[in-house]
Design a protein around this motif. Structure first.
Motif, PDB file in Angstrom:
ATOM      1  N   ASN A   1       0.754  -1.117   0.069  1.00  0.00           N
ATOM      2  CA  ASN A   1      -0.175  -0.103   0.201  1.00  0.00           C
ATOM      3  C   ASN A   1       0.935   1.136   0.047  1.00  0.00           C
ATOM      4  O   ASN A   1       0.613   2.297  -0.596  1.00  0.00           O
ATOM      5  N   LYS A   2       2.056   1.133   0.834  1.00  0.00           N
ATOM      6  CA  LYS A   2       2.932   2.440   0.824  1.00  0.00           C
ATOM      7  C   LYS A   2       3.606   2.684  -0.666  1.00  0.00           C
ATOM      8  O   LYS A   2       3.489   3.583  -1.121  1.00  0.00           O
ATOM      9  N   TRP A   3       3.953   1.490  -1.410  1.00  0.00           N
ATOM     10  CA  TRP A   3       4.698   1.684  -2.497  1.00  0.00           C
ATOM     11  C   TRP A   3       3.674   2.141  -3.675  1.00  0.00           C
ATOM     12  O   TRP A   3       4.066   2.895  -4.268  1.00  0.00           O
ATOM     13  N   SER A   4       2.462   1.689  -3.311  1.00  0.00           N
ATOM     14  CA  SER A   4       1.270   2.112  -4.311  1.00  0.00           C
ATOM     15  C   SER A   4       1.271   3.773  -4.408  1.00  0.00           C
ATOM     16  O   SER A   4       0.938   4.409  -5.265  1.00  0.00           O
ATOM     17  N   THR A   5       1.308   4.245  -2.984  1.00  0.00           N
ATOM     18  CA  THR A   5       0.969   5.547  -2.782  1.00  0.00           C
ATOM     19  C   THR A   5       2.150   6.357  -3.139  1.00  0.00           C
ATOM     20  O   THR A   5       1.993   7.337  -3.855  1.00  0.00           O
ATOM     21  N   VAL A   6       3.518   6.189  -3.185  1.00  0.00           N
ATOM     22  CA  VAL A   6       4.385   6.823  -3.480  1.00  0.00           C
ATOM     23  C   VAL A   6       4.476   6.416  -4.848  1.00  0.00           C
ATOM     24  O   VAL A   6       4.993   7.629  -5.719  1.00  0.00           O
ATOM     25  N   ARG A   7       4.420   5.451  -5.822  1.00  0.00           N
ATOM     26  CA  ARG A   7       4.467   5.259  -7.198  1.00  0.00           C
ATOM     27  C   ARG A   7       3.403   6.138  -7.778  1.00  0.00           C
ATOM     28  O   ARG A   7       3.573   6.887  -8.744  1.00  0.00           O
ATOM     29  N   SER A   8       2.062   6.223  -7.168  1.00  0.00           N
ATOM     30  CA  SER A   8       1.278   7.185  -7.964  1.00  0.00           C
ATOM     31  C   SER A   8       1.471   8.576  -7.741  1.00  0.00           C
ATOM     32  O   SER A   8       1.330   9.342  -8.645  1.00  0.00           O
ATOM     33  N   ALA A   9       2.394   8.999  -6.527  1.00  0.00           N
ATOM     34  CA  ALA A   9       2.632  10.429  -6.501  1.00  0.00           C
ATOM     35  C   ALA A   9       3.649  10.810  -7.434  1.00  0.00           C
ATOM     36  O   ALA A   9       3.567  11.772  -7.986  1.00  0.00           O
ATOM     37  N   ILE A  10       4.598   9.773  -7.531  1.00  0.00           N
ATOM     38  CA  ILE A  10       5.586  10.097  -8.589  1.00  0.00           C
ATOM     39  C   ILE A  10       4.997  10.165  -9.978  1.00  0.00           C
ATOM     40  O   ILE A  10       5.451  11.139 -10.866  1.00  0.00           O
ATOM     41  N   ILE A  11       4.209   9.234 -10.464  1.00  0.00           N
ATOM     42  CA  ILE A  11       3.696   9.158 -12.017  1.00  0.00           C
ATOM     43  C   ILE A  11       2.885  10.548 -11.992  1.00  0.00           C
ATOM     44  O   ILE A  11       2.748  11.046 -13.204  1.00  0.00           O
ATOM     45  N   SER A  12       2.104  10.780 -11.065  1.00  0.00           N
ATOM     46  CA  SER A  12       1.239  11.811 -11.112  1.00  0.00           C
ATOM     47  C   SER A  12       1.914  13.230 -11.427  1.00  0.00           C
ATOM     48  O   SER A  12       1.309  14.250 -11.877  1.00  0.00           O
ATOM     49  N   SER A  13       3.003  13.220 -10.775  1.00  0.00           N
ATOM     50  CA  SER A  13       4.161  14.406 -10.949  1.00  0.00           C
ATOM     51  C   SER A  13       4.576  14.711 -12.231  1.00  0.00           C
ATOM     52  O   SER A  13       5.099  15.650 -12.570  1.00  0.00           O
ATOM     53  N   LEU A  14       4.691  13.718 -13.152  1.00  0.00           N
ATOM     54  CA  LEU A  14       5.159  13.681 -14.571  1.00  0.00           C
ATOM     55  C   LEU A  14       4.491  14.710 -15.374  1.00  0.00           C
ATOM     56  O   LEU A  14       3.305  14.541 -15.503  1.00  0.00           O
ATOM     57  N   GLU A  15       5.136  15.431 -16.145  1.00  0.00           N
ATOM     58  CA  GLU A  15       4.475  16.251 -16.923  1.00  0.00           C
ATOM     59  C   GLU A  15       4.995  15.936 -18.481  1.00  0.00           C
ATOM     60  O   GLU A  15       6.272  15.999 -18.959  1.00  0.00           O
ATOM     61  N   GLY A  16       3.795  15.531 -19.486  1.00  0.00           N
ATOM     62  CA  GLY A  16       4.391  15.268 -20.692  1.00  0.00           C
ATOM     63  C   GLY A  16       5.034  14.088 -21.034  1.00  0.00           C
ATOM     64  O   GLY A  16       5.038  13.029 -20.085  1.00  0.00           O
ATOM     65  N   GLU A  17       5.928  14.021 -21.860  1.00  0.00           N
ATOM     66  CA  GLU A  17       6.701  12.684 -22.161  1.00  0.00           C
ATOM     67  C   GLU A  17       8.074  12.477 -21.340  1.00  0.00           C
ATOM     68  O   GLU A  17       8.533  13.819 -21.199  1.00  0.00           O
ATOM     69  N   VAL A  18       8.510  11.611 -21.095  1.00  0.00           N
ATOM     70  CA  VAL A  18       9.658  11.588 -20.041  1.00  0.00           C
ATOM     71  C   VAL A  18      10.539  10.365 -20.760  1.00  0.00           C
ATOM     72  O   VAL A  18      10.299   9.604 -21.532  1.00  0.00           O
ATOM     73  N   ASP A  19      11.779  10.639 -20.250  1.00  0.00           N
ATOM     74  CA  ASP A  19      12.972   9.891 -20.899  1.00  0.00           C
ATOM     75  C   ASP A  19      13.426   8.786 -19.608  1.00  0.00           C
ATOM     76  O   ASP A  19      13.523   9.282 -18.511  1.00  0.00           O
ATOM     77  N   VAL A  20      13.322   7.539 -19.882  1.00  0.00           N
ATOM     78  CA  VAL A  20      13.322   6.557 -18.796  1.00  0.00           C
ATOM     79  C   VAL A  20      14.623   5.617 -19.239  1.00  0.00           C
ATOM     80  O   VAL A  20      14.835   5.484 -20.529  1.00  0.00           O
ATOM     81  N   SER A  21      15.304   5.003 -18.300  1.00  0.00           N
ATOM     82  CA  SER A  21      16.160   4.099 -18.405  1.00  0.00           C
ATOM     83  C   SER A  21      15.970   2.697 -17.814  1.00  0.00           C
ATOM     84  O   SER A  21      15.099   2.829 -16.643  1.00  0.00           O
ATOM     85  N   GLY A  22      16.253   1.733 -18.068  1.00  0.00           N
ATOM     86  CA  GLY A  22      15.905   0.362 -17.637  1.00  0.00           C
ATOM     87  C   GLY A  22      17.014  -0.335 -17.579  1.00  0.00           C
ATOM     88  O   GLY A  22      18.012  -0.569 -18.538  1.00  0.00           O
ATOM     89  N   ASP A  23      17.170  -1.451 -16.594  1.00  0.00           N
ATOM     90  CA  ASP A  23      18.087  -2.308 -16.594  1.00  0.00           C
ATOM     91  C   ASP A  23      17.667  -3.682 -16.055  1.00  0.00           C
ATOM     92  O   ASP A  23      16.822  -3.368 -14.747  1.00  0.00           O
ATOM     93  N   GLY A  24      18.167  -4.527 -16.163  1.00  0.00           N
ATOM     94  CA  GLY A  24      17.923  -5.963 -15.204  1.00  0.00           C
ATOM     95  C   GLY A  24      18.719  -6.142 -14.366  1.00  0.00           C
ATOM     96  O   GLY A  24      20.266  -5.981 -14.455  1.00  0.00           O
ATOM     97  N   HIS A  25      18.334  -6.885 -13.233  1.00  0.00           N
ATOM     98  CA  HIS A  25      19.304  -6.924 -12.011  1.00  0.00           C
ATOM     99  C   HIS A  25      19.000  -8.530 -11.460  1.00  0.00           C
ATOM    100  O   HIS A  25      17.678  -8.964 -11.093  1.00  0.00           O
TER     101      HIS A  25
END
Length: 452
Positions: free
Chosen positions: A63-87
């Motif tokens: 529940n805590k992660w869902s709240t933090v993730r939603s806040a981060i995603i809602s703060s994004l404006e327009g298109e974003v540049d993302v990076s990804g990597d496997g661990h």
């Protein structure tokens, strides 16, 4: 049993808090039980410990992660540049899990992750996890413009096939490391190349940075190193025309079907870059004592063959936007605090540990935090380099999770199905979890046979 502890829903609060706090700090039950035994303090059993964590702590973390993730995603404006990597969860070829994380390049925030377990998905685990996490982000409304990864050809093909609207880029740091590795391999047979490895890698970084997204300028600027190495600092459009045509004829002699191209279609060819960027004064000052290569020498021909390879050229084209995933590599090191590779975990434990690390990273993005400068020895550079690290992190989220867990225990009855339902609804478990990674049934009885 601690008689002085308060009781919540027939549970001692101290047992709940100890179980949750040790898990959030990366302390296993065995280590905690050893400490209690050393202090001659009684403690709960291993079954009770993991029951407390699974039934009461895991739903609160989710529940805590869902709240933090939603806040981060809602703060994004327009298109974003993302990076990804496997661990992967273990070194070598014996990995059970692959965690693919997506980070916002501009802010350093972890947007989401996905964990693939062996036998849940067919083929490469990293490719499957990348596909799932990108699908989840797009489902949650994130508009991705540039996606950056290391040079994984399987991931590149998957992105071309399933996410054709994204611009896929390769990480400059990973590509520079591969170039250095290849040059050192060539230097084993041709030792003179050793003196040019660092300069070539630095020139690759410079070419990626200064090309301003133009792949043609990137290739021409990088290929200019072939002329610079033989002390040629200005040239015409096609300085290697006789050599290129001769190499083409030699290759056609070995082919059943001949391929004949004009010199303008063969690399290297210079349309915009026709001189080195350094001036004459810089040349004589910084290159004093430099040992130049001879044109068409063995060392130079080895570099020419490597730099003009079609696959190599196609790969460096994907570095034209000059993205690198340095912060993502730091995040992977932080993951080892809760999920060390020497210990095997269940899928749920991997998910909860990944969520806690993502929460910690996202709540410590404040650039005004106190940082300490220090010297660290670099094995690759073989010298000390200056680095910095955060002195004081914000761990308030741990206290908040403990308080929310106590409230959750007061208001809810233990329900083992709740966590599976929440994970399914949150798109983290999409397939049935296999009993084991071997695909074989565990024998019910062990038959003791005599040697005689």
């Amino acid at each position: 049993v601690w008689r002085s502890s308060s009781v919540i829903s027939n549970k001692y609060e101290s047992d709940l808090v100890f179980s949750a706090a040790s898990m959030m700090c990366g302390v296993s039950y065995n280590a905690l039980e050893s400490m209690m035994s050393c202090l001659s303090m009684p403690y709960i059993s291993k079954t009770a410990f993991y029951k407390n964590v699974t039934l009461y702590l895991y739903p609160v973390i989710l529940n805590k992660w869902s709240t933090v993730r939603s806040a981060i995603i809602s703060s994004l404006e327009g298109e974003v540049d993302v990076s990804g990597d496997g661990h992967y969860d273990s070194p070598g070829w014996c990995a059970k899990y692959c965690t693919y994380s997506i980070m916002d390049i501009n802010t350093g925030a972890i947007l989401d992750f996905f964990i693939c377990q062996k036998r849940m998905y067919q083929g490469d685990l990293e490719t499957a996890a990348c596909k799932e996490v990108l699908t989840n982000l797009i489902t949650r409304g994130v508009k991705i413009r540039n996606f950056v990864s290391d040079e994984n050809t399987k991931v590149a093909k998957m992105v071309r096939t399933n996410f054709s609207n994204l611009t896929h880029n390769y990480d400059v740091w990973h590509k520079a490391r591969l170039i250095k590795k290849k040059l050192l391999t060539l230097a084993k047979k041709l030792p003179k190349i050793n003196g040019y490895v660092s300069a070539i890698v630095n020139h690759f970084w410079y070419a990626c940075k200064e090309c301003k997204g133009d792949s043609k300028i990137l290739i021409e600027r990088f290929h200019s190193s072939l002329l610079h190495l033989v002390d040629e600092h200005s040239w015409t459009c096609d300085p290697f025309k006789p050599l290129k045509l001769r190499i083409q004829d030699e290759k056609n002699a070995k082919r059943k079907k001949k391929i004949t191209l004009p010199s303008e279609k063969l690399y290297p060819y210079f349309e915009t870059e026709q001189q080195c960027d350094h001036g004459k004064k810089a040349k004589h000052r910084s290159l004093k004592g430099w040992k130049w290569l001879k044109l068409e020498s063995d060392e130079w021909m080895a570099l020419f063959s490597y730099f003009t390879d079609t696959r190599f050229i196609n790969s460096i084209k994907m570095c034209r936007n000059f993205f690198h995933t340095g912060n993502l590599e730091v995040y992977h090191n932080v993951r080892l605090k809760l999920l060390p590779k020497r210990i095997s975990y269940s899928l749920k434990r991997m998910l909860m540990g990944s969520m806690l690390i993502a929460i910690e990273v996202n709540l410590n993005l404040d650039a005004s935090q106190t940082r300490k400068q220090f010297w660290s020895y670099s094995k690759s550079l073989k010298k000390y380099v200056r680095k910095s690290r955060t002195i004081k992190k914000n761990y308030r989220y741990r206290v908040d999770i403990l308080e929310e867990m106590i409230d959750f225990v007061r208001c809810n009855k233990p329900n083992s199905i709740l966590l599976e339902t929440l994970l399914n609804d949150d798109l983290y478990i999409k397939k049935r979890i296999p009993k084991n990674v071997t695909g074989l049934e565990i024998p019910e009885e062990t038959i003791n046979r005599s040697r005689f």
